[in-house]
Design a protein around this motif. Structure first.
Motif, mmCIF file in Angstrom:
data_model
loop_
_atom_site.group_PDB
_atom_site.id
_atom_site.type_symbol
_atom_site.label_atom_id
_atom_site.label_comp_id
_atom_site.label_asym_id
_atom_site.label_seq_id
_atom_site.Cartn_x
_atom_site.Cartn_y
_atom_site.Cartn_z
ATOM 1 N N ILE A 1 39.057 56.189 46.781
ATOM 2 C CA ILE A 1 38.594 55.607 47.389
ATOM 3 C C ILE A 1 39.134 54.126 46.755
ATOM 4 O O ILE A 1 39.519 53.951 45.518
ATOM 5 C CB ILE A 1 37.123 55.505 47.301
ATOM 6 N N ASN A 2 40.378 53.830 47.649
ATOM 7 C CA ASN A 2 40.917 52.753 46.945
ATOM 8 C C ASN A 2 40.496 51.375 47.589
ATOM 9 O O ASN A 2 39.865 50.921 49.057
ATOM 10 C CB ASN A 2 42.194 52.453 48.494
ATOM 11 N N VAL A 3 39.757 50.577 47.044
ATOM 12 C CA VAL A 3 38.810 49.331 46.421
ATOM 13 C C VAL A 3 39.507 48.279 46.456
ATOM 14 O O VAL A 3 40.082 47.626 45.790
ATOM 15 C CB VAL A 3 37.716 48.932 46.278
ATOM 16 N N THR A 4 40.509 47.612 47.180
ATOM 17 C CA THR A 4 41.310 46.495 47.466
ATOM 18 C C THR A 4 40.343 44.759 47.534
ATOM 19 O O THR A 4 39.824 44.408 48.328
ATOM 20 C CB THR A 4 42.372 45.737 49.212
ATOM 21 N N PHE A 5 40.589 43.729 46.578
ATOM 22 C CA PHE A 5 40.900 42.513 45.939
ATOM 23 C C PHE A 5 41.926 41.854 46.541
ATOM 24 O O PHE A 5 42.594 41.813 45.918
ATOM 25 C CB PHE A 5 40.360 42.397 44.962
ATOM 26 N N THR A 6 41.633 41.145 47.526
ATOM 27 C CA THR A 6 42.860 39.541 47.803
ATOM 28 C C THR A 6 42.528 38.539 46.653
ATOM 29 O O THR A 6 41.284 38.203 46.202
ATOM 30 C CB THR A 6 42.332 39.306 48.915
ATOM 31 N N THR A 7 43.742 38.081 45.999
ATOM 32 C CA THR A 7 43.956 37.572 45.031
ATOM 33 C C THR A 7 44.226 35.496 45.595
ATOM 34 O O THR A 7 43.916 35.543 46.892
ATOM 35 C CB THR A 7 44.822 38.328 44.513
ATOM 36 N N ILE A 8 43.133 34.970 44.835
ATOM 37 C CA ILE A 8 43.650 33.273 44.909
ATOM 38 C C ILE A 8 44.828 33.140 45.290
ATOM 39 O O ILE A 8 45.755 33.743 44.936
ATOM 40 C CB ILE A 8 42.963 32.496 44.327
ATOM 41 N N GLU A 9 45.278 31.691 45.893
ATOM 42 C CA GLU A 9 46.356 31.553 46.083
ATOM 43 C C GLU A 9 48.057 32.008 45.007
ATOM 44 O O GLU A 9 48.469 31.926 45.153
ATOM 45 C CB GLU A 9 45.813 30.227 47.252
ATOM 46 N N GLU A 10 46.590 30.859 44.097
ATOM 47 C CA GLU A 10 47.629 30.470 42.849
ATOM 48 C C GLU A 10 47.773 31.969 42.310
ATOM 49 O O GLU A 10 48.430 31.847 40.990
ATOM 50 C CB GLU A 10 46.340 29.427 42.256
ATOM 51 N N SER A 11 47.196 32.893 41.989
ATOM 52 C CA SER A 11 47.617 34.071 41.458
ATOM 53 C C SER A 11 48.693 34.430 41.549
ATOM 54 O O SER A 11 49.671 34.456 43.145
ATOM 55 C CB SER A 11 46.475 35.524 41.997
ATOM 56 N N LYS A 12 49.569 35.234 40.754
ATOM 57 C CA LYS A 12 50.615 36.014 40.465
ATOM 58 C C LYS A 12 50.658 37.503 41.430
ATOM 59 O O LYS A 12 52.157 38.023 41.415
ATOM 60 C CB LYS A 12 51.766 35.983 39.360
ATOM 61 N N PHE A 13 49.692 37.125 41.690
ATOM 62 C CA PHE A 13 49.092 38.757 42.375
ATOM 63 C C PHE A 13 48.537 38.533 43.837
ATOM 64 O O PHE A 13 48.074 38.107 44.307
ATOM 65 C CB PHE A 13 48.040 40.091 41.916
ATOM 66 N N LYS A 14 49.288 39.431 44.597
ATOM 67 C CA LYS A 14 48.766 39.881 46.047
ATOM 68 C C LYS A 14 47.787 39.991 46.248
ATOM 69 O O LYS A 14 47.198 39.569 46.968
ATOM 70 C CB LYS A 14 50.219 40.050 46.702
ATOM 71 N N SER A 15 47.318 41.310 45.109
ATOM 72 C CA SER A 15 45.873 42.086 45.558
ATOM 73 C C SER A 15 45.810 42.461 44.672
ATOM 74 O O SER A 15 46.461 43.347 43.552
ATOM 75 C CB SER A 15 45.892 43.029 47.161
ATOM 76 N N ILE A 16 44.867 42.964 44.002
ATOM 77 C CA ILE A 16 44.359 43.847 42.865
ATOM 78 C C ILE A 16 43.461 45.344 44.080
ATOM 79 O O ILE A 16 42.576 45.139 44.447
ATOM 80 C CB ILE A 16 43.129 43.693 41.846
ATOM 81 N N ASN A 17 43.955 46.743 43.337
ATOM 82 C CA ASN A 17 43.500 47.908 43.341
ATOM 83 C C ASN A 17 42.780 49.142 42.770
ATOM 84 O O ASN A 17 43.431 48.866 41.429
ATOM 85 C CB ASN A 17 44.718 48.501 44.370
ATOM 86 N N VAL A 18 41.614 49.036 43.085
ATOM 87 C CA VAL A 18 40.840 49.426 42.493
ATOM 88 C C VAL A 18 40.592 51.059 42.773
ATOM 89 O O VAL A 18 40.276 51.480 44.366
ATOM 90 C CB VAL A 18 39.546 49.696 42.096
ATOM 91 N N TYR A 19 41.588 51.987 42.059
ATOM 92 C CA TYR A 19 40.572 52.886 42.290
ATOM 93 C C TYR A 19 39.525 54.053 41.493
ATOM 94 O O TYR A 19 40.001 54.344 40.623
ATOM 95 C CB TYR A 19 42.323 54.347 41.962
ATOM 96 N N LEU A 20 38.801 54.820 43.025
ATOM 97 C CA LEU A 20 37.666 54.967 42.314
ATOM 98 C C LEU A 20 37.530 56.684 42.671
ATOM 99 O O LEU A 20 38.247 57.395 44.013
ATOM 100 C CB LEU A 20 36.332 54.699 42.983
ATOM 101 N N ASP A 21 36.861 57.602 42.493
ATOM 102 C CA ASP A 21 37.155 58.911 41.952
ATOM 103 C C ASP A 21 36.470 59.032 43.516
ATOM 104 O O ASP A 21 35.595 58.240 44.548
ATOM 105 C CB ASP A 21 36.537 60.102 41.223
#
Length: 126
Positions: A92-112
């Motif tokens: 299960i991939n949970v995708t989090f969108t980051t703040i505008e100032e972040s150097k990342f576009k998104s953070i993905n957490v992978y669950l079983d």
């Protein structure tokens, strides 16, 4: 009779061997209720370090999808810098969108696939 038995055994072996080499990427996953989605998002968010949590806009507004990589995919363990290959693991991939100032576009957490264990995470660069 022996010939028929031999042919039957060959067909069964071909079927078993053929199925074991099936390496398709799939996105099939059970559908979740809103409460289950919320629980999965909360569990994924809580698994992140405080520094990564500060990068996220709103943890309750993110997407959940089924995911299975057909090729090597290294994800990071949150507790240290070790990586883990999640190839051929239904997740299960949970995708989090980051703040505008972040150097990342998104953070993905992978669950079983049951949503009970964090397999790792990836940060997508902008």
């Amino acid at each position: 009779m022996k010939k028929l038995l031999y042919i039957l055994i060959c067909i069964i072996l071909l079927f078993v061997v053929g199925c074991s080499f099936n390496k398709q990427v799939t996105s099939s996953i059970s559908t979740f209720t809103e409460e289950e989605k919320n629980d999965l998002q909360k569990f994924a968010y809580q698994s992140l370090s405080n520094s990564l949590k500060k990068e996220i806009i709103d943890w309750q507004q993110e997407g959940i999808s089924g995911f299975k990589s057909g090729s090597k995919l290294q994800v990071f363990n949150n507790k240290n810098s070790n990586t883990k290959d999640i190839k051929d693991i239904q997740t299960i991939n949970v995708t989090f969108t980051t703040i505008e100032e972040s150097k990342f576009k998104s953070i993905n957490v992978y669950l079983d696939e049951k949503g009970e264990e964090v397999l790792g995470f990836l940060k997508e660069d902008k």
